[in-house]
Design an enzyme around this catalytic site. Sequence first.
Site, PDB file in Angstrom:
ATOM      1  N   HIS A 165      -4.208  -5.604   1.079  1.00 17.27           N
ATOM      2  CA  HIS A 165      -3.546  -6.247   2.244  1.00 17.27           C
ATOM      3  C   HIS A 165      -4.405  -7.245   2.707  1.00 17.27           C
ATOM      4  CE1 HIS A 165      -3.065  -2.104   4.337  1.00 17.27           C
ATOM      5  NE2 HIS A 165      -3.554  -1.711   3.682  1.00 17.27           N
ATOM      6  N   CYS A 200       0.718  -0.847   0.043  1.00 20.74           N
ATOM      7  CA  CYS A 200       0.066   0.020   0.163  1.00 20.74           C
ATOM      8  C   CYS A 200       1.061   1.243   0.013  1.00 20.74           C
ATOM      9  CB  CYS A 200      -0.953  -0.001   1.405  1.00 20.74           C
ATOM     10  SG  CYS A 200      -2.424   1.051   0.736  1.00 20.74           S
TER      11      CYS A 200
END
Length: 491
Positions: A433, A331
Amino acid sequence: MKSIMVVGTTSHAGKSLISTAICRILSRRGWRVAPFKGQNMALNAYVTANGGEIGYAQAVQAWAAGVVPWVEMNPILLKPQGDMTSQVIIRGRPVGRVNAADYYEQYFEPGWRAIEESLQHLGTEFDLVVCEGAGSPAEINLKHRDLTNMRVAKYLNAPTLLVVDIDRGGAFAHVVGTLELLEPEERQLIKGVVINKFRGQRSLLDPGIKWLEERTGIPVVGVIPYLQEIFPAEDSLDLLERKTHKAHADLQITVVRLPRIANFTDFDPLESEPTVAVKYISPKQDLGHPDAVILPGTKTTIADLILLQKTGMAEAIQNYAASGGTVLGICGGYQILGQMIADPEGIEGQAGRYQGLNLLPIRTVITGQKIARQRQVSSNFPQLGLPVNGFEIHQGRSRVEPQGDSQAFQPLFDDVNLGLVDSCQSVWGSYLHGLFDNGPWRRAWLNRLRQQRGLKSLPTGVANYREQREQMLDNIATEVENHLDLTLFLP
């Protein structure tokens, strides 16, 4: 509405763990249970099936209850962004950014409406709601604007557990002091005290319990031993102090603990691997020579990038990668590994363009529109065709820049926008994630590190981390159930 409230004398008393255990205990007894936390401040978030954000702890509690996470289980989520400001998320959707001084003036009333509506919705769908407070219910300077402790308990007329951490010392003073600072109608709702994180001989504690019950008129309904299970924490304060030594660890993986690290629960599956030692270091520490370096997610990508450059950690990671070391960015960490990050609207602070570590050929633009969604994809690397589930939470849009050598970097998944890996499989980056929750993918990635060390590969036909998490939740619930009397709290 049937409900139980769990509050604590301090932060880290064990409210989340006790609430989670109660969810699993009652679910095993046949209750349809929902967790609830009116307001949570956390950078560990989860994306629900409808694309809403809630605190990761409430997702874990939902799984403990055997139900799907809903946004109503955490109607207000505050995600700190630095400089005393937070992103405000109500009913799963970002509604603004505000500083601490203005938060309650702007969001107290709409926040309470969201809490009421969420509780009413949960009350129609579930047999019982297990509500968790935040911090302490007796913060005098904050009580008039409480959104998540005794205001919720009074609204529900909920029998309330008061949890105290005895491992830190001062437990009896914490209990008595908290009760003294509650209003009479609030104190009447406290039906039992739970002494948490107890180590030692119970008989030595009994005189103190007798005194406490006589002093307060409230029974001690549980003495919970110090549990060794790895339970997902809500903040990153303990990461640098985590015990990472494993006698039989073959691999050392270093995670750079960025100041605004987000979703560090991504690494719980790695910590559960018997042959892997995960070490968290600050950007000011020496990188060393681990088997892999991970840059995690962050709520303030640009500020953390600048810090990495100022401390020399950015250069250390670049040199490590140049020497053949394995680097993974997730991310915000993925964005940092790119060529450039632009923030034309000043979403993260001052508008501008910032040079990344230039390890991956991507350019990122920070925008006001957040992407939050669950994903199901198929892997290209380190093994073709592995199913991978996870979720995205990010405000940046990354574009892959054309390369002279079209084979130098390849899409990590069948969705080319989710990540890249270089041809040597040394530099990896992904927006996903929960990547390591996928057991076969995790093992395949670790096996590449093992091969570099000349170690035998581990079996890849392993279950996803979800099954280990289920076992952890069962273990916690069983231990708590053996030491907690819920009789006074159930209809």
